[in-house]
Motif scaffolding. Structure first.
Motif, short mmCIF file in Angstrom:
data_model
loop_
_atom_site.label_atom_id
_atom_site.label_comp_id
_atom_site.label_asym_id
_atom_site.label_seq_id
_atom_site.Cartn_x
_atom_site.Cartn_y
_atom_site.Cartn_z
N TYR A 136 0.84 -1.19 0.00
CA TYR A 136 0.00 0.00 0.00
C TYR A 136 0.87 1.23 0.00
CZ TYR A 136 -4.02 -2.92 1.15
OH TYR A 136 -5.00 -3.86 1.10
N VAL A 137 0.26 2.36 -0.33
CA VAL A 137 0.98 3.62 -0.26
C VAL A 137 0.30 4.47 0.83
CG1 VAL A 137 -0.41 4.70 -2.08
CG2 VAL A 137 1.85 5.64 -1.51
N VAL A 138 1.13 5.17 1.61
CA VAL A 138 0.60 5.98 2.71
C VAL A 138 0.06 7.29 2.15
CG1 VAL A 138 1.19 7.23 4.83
CG2 VAL A 138 2.17 4.96 4.39
N GLY A 139 -1.23 7.56 2.45
CA GLY A 139 -1.84 8.80 1.97
C GLY A 139 -1.74 9.92 2.99
N GLY A 140 -1.43 9.56 4.21
CA GLY A 140 -1.34 10.58 5.26
C GLY A 140 -1.44 9.92 6.62
N THR A 141 -1.29 10.73 7.63
CA THR A 141 -1.36 10.19 8.99
C THR A 141 -2.49 10.88 9.75
OG1 THR A 141 0.22 11.78 9.85
CG2 THR A 141 1.11 9.70 9.03
N PHE A 142 -2.87 10.29 10.85
CA PHE A 142 -3.91 10.88 11.69
C PHE A 142 -3.50 10.77 13.15
CE2 PHE A 142 -4.82 6.40 11.25
CZ PHE A 142 -5.09 6.00 12.54
N ARG A 143 -4.12 11.62 13.96
CA ARG A 143 -3.85 11.55 15.39
C ARG A 143 -5.18 11.67 16.14
NH1 ARG A 143 -0.08 12.27 19.59
NH2 ARG A 143 -0.72 13.77 21.15
N SER A 144 -5.58 10.57 16.75
CA SER A 144 -6.86 10.56 17.45
C SER A 144 -6.71 11.00 18.89
CB SER A 144 -7.46 9.17 17.42
OG SER A 144 -6.65 8.29 18.19
N GLY A 145 -5.46 11.01 19.38
CA GLY A 145 -5.24 11.32 20.79
C GLY A 145 -5.27 10.06 21.64
N GLU A 146 -5.63 8.98 21.01
CA GLU A 146 -5.69 7.71 21.74
C GLU A 146 -4.43 6.95 21.36
OE1 GLU A 146 -8.90 4.09 22.15
OE2 GLU A 146 -9.25 5.74 20.79
N ASN A 147 -3.52 6.89 22.29
CA ASN A 147 -2.16 6.47 21.98
C ASN A 147 -2.10 5.12 21.27
OD1 ASN A 147 0.46 7.15 21.95
ND2 ASN A 147 0.92 6.40 24.00
N GLU A 148 -2.75 4.13 21.84
CA GLU A 148 -2.65 2.79 21.27
C GLU A 148 -3.23 2.73 19.86
OE1 GLU A 148 -4.07 -0.43 23.70
OE2 GLU A 148 -2.90 0.36 25.38
N MET A 149 -4.34 3.46 19.71
CA MET A 149 -4.98 3.49 18.40
C MET A 149 -4.03 4.10 17.37
SD MET A 149 -7.83 2.05 18.47
CE MET A 149 -7.49 0.91 19.79
N ASP A 150 -3.40 5.20 17.77
CA ASP A 150 -2.50 5.89 16.85
C ASP A 150 -1.26 5.06 16.56
OD1 ASP A 150 -4.26 7.90 16.80
OD2 ASP A 150 -3.16 9.25 18.11
#
Lengths: 253, 456
Positions: free
Chosen positions: B219-233
């Motif tokens: 896959y190719v990375v389209g971007g990152t996200f930050r939910s504030g939930e450490n484990e999820m991120d």
């Protein structure tokens, strides 16, 4: 008010008459010292008439102080009765007795017993403050302070009004104490060796003040003293020895 | 009257009282400050605990329903049923599967080094989440997570409205790969940025034989996200749901349906029960009341319970500070009663009653408590409101970082002042102090005043 000398001779154990201001009848007082009872007064009877000046003499430990504290409603006798203006004082509720102490008795102590945190004027108005509710005090506050200042000025302490007891000399302190004792115009004045802690010259002046004021107001007065010379100025001298009244002499005066 | 007058005079004339007042001030102030910060922390933690969880989560068990029908593998019937309810604001289906992350493309060399590193192992298990973008945006906070200010530069999705478009400038060597979105923590650990290529391996059981087949896809990375939930991120990778179904060759098209409500605090639990009944009746979940429909709080029940518990424990422990302060008053007052024995005797000779003397000392304690606790309340409240500025100033002055923003995932120290609590604390300090003060005050009233008057 003129002086009202007592017409009646105070007879021990006599029933309180209308001229009697305060009377002790067969008063005993014992203290618990360790595990034994120490009886200080062994059945003392004494009457003080209205306007009468009674000197109370005796060696240390004779029970003079205990007797005047009982007569001044500060100490409860172990047995016997104290009639204060005809009322059996120790049968009254505490608050009522406190009110009598506040309004009817003025104390002058050997060690002045002024409150160190208060100024001279504040010490003088203290009886009024103790006797008043919050509202009553607020209304009369100015009046009281003005009167206290006047009395102190009259006693030669006009420059010392705002001084704390620690800043006053012994004689000055005792004069403040006398002003306090007289502030509510009580009919009975109890003085426990008022000059005992002063040098003779100062003591003389303080005593003079005390006696003059008593005379002027016509108060009954119990004066505890060691001093023979002082006793001669009283109308009547009661001698105590080992918890008993051993002499009761009317002087020529 | 003398009670008020003398209590105030004693209070101002005796330095020791100031110590008592300071004690109460510090106790009450600290209690309010720390409870406010605790509440703030807990609220913030609760928020991040919730993370990307939606209001309701429907996780059908893909078994036969009570009527013997197979619970459908496609999400549409559930979505339809859920959206029919007017309390629902949005619903989205997700397909979730585990996988192992490897790296390919130009950063592969680095990844190989990392893969050889035992430490790196823990980062390589990932959770693949297949989503439908529009549904997801309407239901969860994914959009916010993609636009988080902490996601910067080459980590950011180029076009948030179309996050699964190939990243700009992406020129595939062989064929165009599908786009994924990775958590920021994961991206940092693997040094991924927009345009990085990754390889994901996964095992899928064969629906007929039950044997596990290993699949892998790049896959190719389209971007990152930050939910504030450490484990999820750290472990989440978003893929388009259709793409994931294809990758897994799975008959199941979704694992869960997320539901967002217009008013969760009001309707949450009621809607959960209604949907539970409705979906079970339609055969869209296997059974009623088996927890297939849950609120997010149900989902995190044990953790939320722990947080609540922690706060209560903290309050109890901190209350001891106030008790200690009240004890100081007790000590000071006891000392004062002993010291003022003679004064008590004088007052009583001048006509004060024992109850009056008791009241005098209680007044002193009252003033101590009043001044101390009100000052403490003011200090604590102001401190809680300006805690960030105070922390920054302290950090600057001392040269030590007191609050490590990196650790806590919030960029400020959260503090929530609850006026009710402030009131309760002030009242508590008051009552506590007066209770402690009652002992020496009572003793003062019972003193034999004459003993003090007899001798100098």
């Amino acid at each position: 008010m003129s002086s009202r000398a007592s017409p009646a001779t105070a007879r021990p154990a006599a029933s309180p008459s209308s001229t009697t201001f305060v009377a002790a009848r067969d008063v005993r007082k014992s203290f618990q010292v360790g595990d034994r009872q120490l009886e200080v007064l062994h059945g003392v009877s004494l009457e003080v008439g209205r306007g009468e000046l009674v000197g109370l003499m005796g060696a240390s430990g004779a029970g003079k102080s205990t007797l005047i504290q009982i007569l001044g409603l500060l100490e409860e006798p172990t047995s016997g009765e104290v009639h204060f203006e005809g009322i059996s004082a120790w049968k009254l509720p505490i608050a009522e007795r406190a009110r009598l102490r506040n309004e009817r008795v003025g104390f002058v102590f050997q060690f002045y017993h002024l409150l160190p945190e208060l100024t001279a004027v504040e010490n003088v108005v203290l009886p009024a403050m103790i006797g008043s509710s919050f509202g009553a005090w607020r209304k009369q506050r100015k009046e009281h302070f003005q009167r206290a200042e006047e009395v102190l000025a009259q006693f030669g302490l006009g420059q010392r009004l705002k001084h704390r007891p620690a800043q006053l000399s012994g004689g000055e302190r005792q004069r403040v104490a006398i002003a306090r004792a007289l502030f509510l115009d009580p009919p009975l004045l109890i003085a426990d060796e008022p000059t005992g802690n002063l040098d003779s010259a100062t003591g003389e002046k303080v005593l003079e003040l005390l006696l003059v004021e008593r005379e002027r107001r016509g108060l009954s007065m119990l004066l505890v003293t060691h001093d023979e010379r002082l006793a001669t100025r009283c109308q009547r001298v009661v001698t105590m020895e080992d918890g008993r009244v051993t002499g009761d002499v009317r002087t020529a005066r | 009257m003398y009670r008020f007058f003398l209590s105030w005079r004693y209070l101002t004339a005796r330095r020791t009282n100031i110590i008592g007042i300071i004690g109460i001030t510090v106790g009450v102030g600290a209690l309010i400050l720390i409870l406010s910060i605790m509440t703030g922390f807990l609220q913030e933690t609760k928020r991040s605990l919730r993370g990307t969880l939606s209001d309701l989560i429907i996780e059908p068990v893909h078994l036969e329903s009570r009527e013997g029908n197979l619970v459908p593998f496609a999400p549409e019937p559930i979505l339809e049923a859920v959206r029919a309810d007017p309390r629902v604001a949005g619903a989205a289906a997700q397909l979730i599967w585990g996988g192992i992350l490897g790296q390919s493309g130009r950063d592969a060399a680095i990844a190989n080094v990392r893969m050889a590193d035992a430490q790196a192992g823990k980062h390589s298990f990932v959770k693949l989440v297949g989503i439908d973008v529009e549904q997801e945006y309407a239901t969860t906070e994914l959009r916010v997570a993609l636009e988080s200010p902490e996601v910067m530069g080459s980590g950011r999705v180029h076009d948030v409205d179309r996050p699964f478009d190939p990243p700009p400038g992406y020129a595939p060597a062989v064929r165009t790969l599908a786009t994924v979105l990775v958590g920021r923590q994961l991206a940092e650990a693997w040094r991924l940025q927009r345009g990085s290529e990754i390889e994901i391996m996964t095992g899928v059981p064969d629906p007929i034989t039950g044997d596990w087949n290993v699949n892998n896809r790049r896959y190719v990375v389209g971007g990152t996200f930050r939910s504030g939930e450490n484990e999820m991120d750290l472990e989440k990778i978003y893929v388009e749901r259709r793409e994931l179904v294809d990758f897994l060759s799975s008959p199941r098209e979704f694992s869960q349906v997320l539901v967002k409500l217009h008013d969760y605090p009001r309707d949450g639990k009621a809607l959960r029960d209604d949907l539970d009944a409705k979906l079970a009746a339609k055969g869209l979940i296997s059974r009623r009341s088996t927890g297939e429909v849950r609120t997010w709080e149900d989902f995190r029940r044990s953790l939320l319970g722990a947080i609540e518990n922690e706060r209560v424990l903290m309050a109890i422990m901190l209350s001891l500070v106030v008790v200690v302060a009240a004890f100081t008053i007790f000590a000071i007052l006891s000392m004062m009663v002993t010291e003022k024995r003679r004064d008590i005797g004088i007052l009583s000779a001048l006509g004060a009653t024992p109850s009056g003397v008791t009241a005098l000392f209680l007044w002193i304690a009252f003033l101590d408590a009043a001044i101390g606790s009100l000052l403490g309340a003011a200090l604590g409240t102001v401190g809680a409101i300006y805690i960030d500025q105070i922390e920054q100033w302290l950090s600057r002055t001392l040269g030590v970082q007191i609050f490590n923003r990196g650790v806590y995932l919030f960029d400020h120290i959260p503090a929530v002042v609850n006026p009710l609590w402030v009131g309760v604390i002030v009242l508590g300090a008051f009552v506590c102090t007066l209770l402690f003060a009652a002992i020496p005050a009572w003793r003062a009233g019972r003193l034999d005043p004459l003993e003090a008057l007899r001798y100098e």
